[in-house]
Motif scaffolding. Structure first.
Motif, PDB file in Angstrom:
ATOM      1  N   PHE A 293       0.805  -1.218   0.000  1.00 25.33           N
ATOM      2  CA  PHE A 293       0.000   0.000   0.000  1.00 25.33           C
ATOM      3  C   PHE A 293       0.839   1.269   0.000  1.00 25.33           C
ATOM      4  CE2 PHE A 293      -4.094  -1.924   0.223  1.00 25.33           C
ATOM      5  CZ  PHE A 293      -4.990  -0.914  -0.085  1.00 25.33           C
TER       6      PHE A 293
ATOM      7  N   GLU B 270      -0.209   3.470  -2.983  1.00 23.52           N
ATOM      8  CA  GLU B 270      -1.524   4.071  -2.778  1.00 23.52           C
ATOM      9  C   GLU B 270      -1.461   5.196  -1.746  1.00 23.52           C
ATOM     10  OE1 GLU B 270      -0.842   0.901  -2.870  1.00 23.52           O
ATOM     11  OE2 GLU B 270      -2.247  -0.145  -4.215  1.00 23.52           O
TER      12      GLU B 270
ATOM     13  N   TRP C  85      -9.706  -0.003  -4.334  1.00 25.24           N
ATOM     14  CA  TRP C  85      -9.029   1.217  -3.899  1.00 25.24           C
ATOM     15  C   TRP C  85      -9.090   2.308  -4.957  1.00 25.24           C
ATOM     16  CZ3 TRP C  85      -5.211   4.598  -5.224  1.00 25.24           C
ATOM     17  CH2 TRP C  85      -4.792   5.483  -4.226  1.00 25.24           C
ATOM     18  N   GLN C  86      -8.851   1.968  -6.215  1.00 27.62           N
ATOM     19  CA  GLN C  86      -8.835   2.978  -7.271  1.00 27.62           C
ATOM     20  C   GLN C  86     -10.190   3.665  -7.400  1.00 27.62           C
ATOM     21  OE1 GLN C  86      -6.395   4.236  -8.856  1.00 27.62           O
ATOM     22  NE2 GLN C  86      -4.728   2.783  -8.517  1.00 27.62           N
TER      23      GLN C  86
END
Length: 294
Positions: free
Chosen positions: A2, A5, A214-215
């Protein structure tokens, strides 16, 4: 895991902060007629904030940008931060109770980044406004949160309609169910139980938001942020030159009392910021410069 991100989210919050600060300073420079136009244009005072862990080690920080006594803004703060470390016992308990996240006691690490904005205006015809978006990560879960809401002391139906329509236009590409759901969430969240009324005229709000994509969740969060300036700036342009009287100003100060009560008693961000050791001045930036109670 992550790291990519988290870096992308933190960079976006900083970019949004820079855009808003530039737009607000441009408003100050362009205000050359009407109330307060003879004052010097306001500019943001920018300072670094730091979070320290319980053992005194560095645990991240950010930028606190505050403008006071400007032509358009009486007080406005635009904060951005990225903090990390380990949650204390109280914060762990709150996370476990509110989010149902297992394993926090065994691995209490966290990372959080976001932008938070509150603007209190000189002219009582211009609505106060709040906006924040954030990402939170633990080894056990991640989620997004935030939104924006309008807080006029003198309401104009056309202003409220524009603010909400702009938010809907930015959320609809993500699915038609988002706007009504997030609007209802804001109406519930920004309610002041001990007053039996809402803090303002609402907006959009989400918390603990994680679909597992997530996106997609990040894209939604970005568009919540993108909706802010086009939703708010036209209202400032429309109202900043209006004349007002002492009764209008008194109405504004009393309404600010509601805002202060909510943020000190109910706001989750205020509680979390203080419980995790973030800079108290940055956490309490949202409080108005002046308020009154009847």
């Amino acid at each position: 895991m992550f790291d990519t991100e988290k870096s992308a989210a933190a960079a976006w919050f900083r970019q949004l902060r820079d855009e808003i600060v530039a737009a607000f300073e441009a408003l100050e420079a362009s205000h050359d007629t009407g109330p307060f136009s003879d004052a010097a244009p306001g500019a943001f005072d920018v300072s670094e904030t730091r979070r320290r862990s319980d053992d005194g080690s560095d645990a991240g920080g950010g930028l606190m940008s505050v403008m006071r006594g400007g032509r358009v803004f009486e007080k406005v703060g635009v904060n951005v931060s990225t903090v990390y470390g380990s949650l204390g016992e109280r914060a762990q308990a709150a996370m476990a109770a509110r989010k149902g996240i297992p394993g926090m006691a065994e691995d209490p690490r966290f990372w959080a980044s976001g932008i938070s904005l509150v603007a209190h205006m000189q002219n009582p015809h211009v609505p106060a406004v709040h906006m924040n978006t954030r990402m939170f990560w633990t080894p056990h879960a991640w989620w997004f949160g935030g939104g924006s809401d309008l807080n006029p002391c003198i309401e104009y139906d056309e202003d409220n309609a524009h603010f909400h329509a702009t938010q809907k236009a930015h959320l609809d590409p993500h699915g038609p169910a988002h706007y009504p759901r997030l609007k209802a969430w804001a109406d519930e969240y920004f309610f002041i139980p001990h007053r039996g009324r809402a803090r303002g005229v609402g907006g959009i709000f989400m918390d603990d938001y994680c679909t597992g994509d997530w996106q997609a969740d990040f894209a939604l969060t970005q568009d919540i942020g993108r909706a802010f300036l086009p939703g708010f700036l036209p209202l400032v342009e429309r109202r900043r030159t209006q004349d007002f009287n002492e009764t209008d100003k008194d109405t504004q100060l009393i309404h600010r009392g509601l805002y202060a009560e909510y943020n000190l008693v109910y706001d989750r961000g205020t509680k979390f910021g203080l419980e995790t050791g973030h800079d108290a001045n940055a956490v309490l930036m949202s409080l108005p410069p002046l308020a009154k109670w009847v």
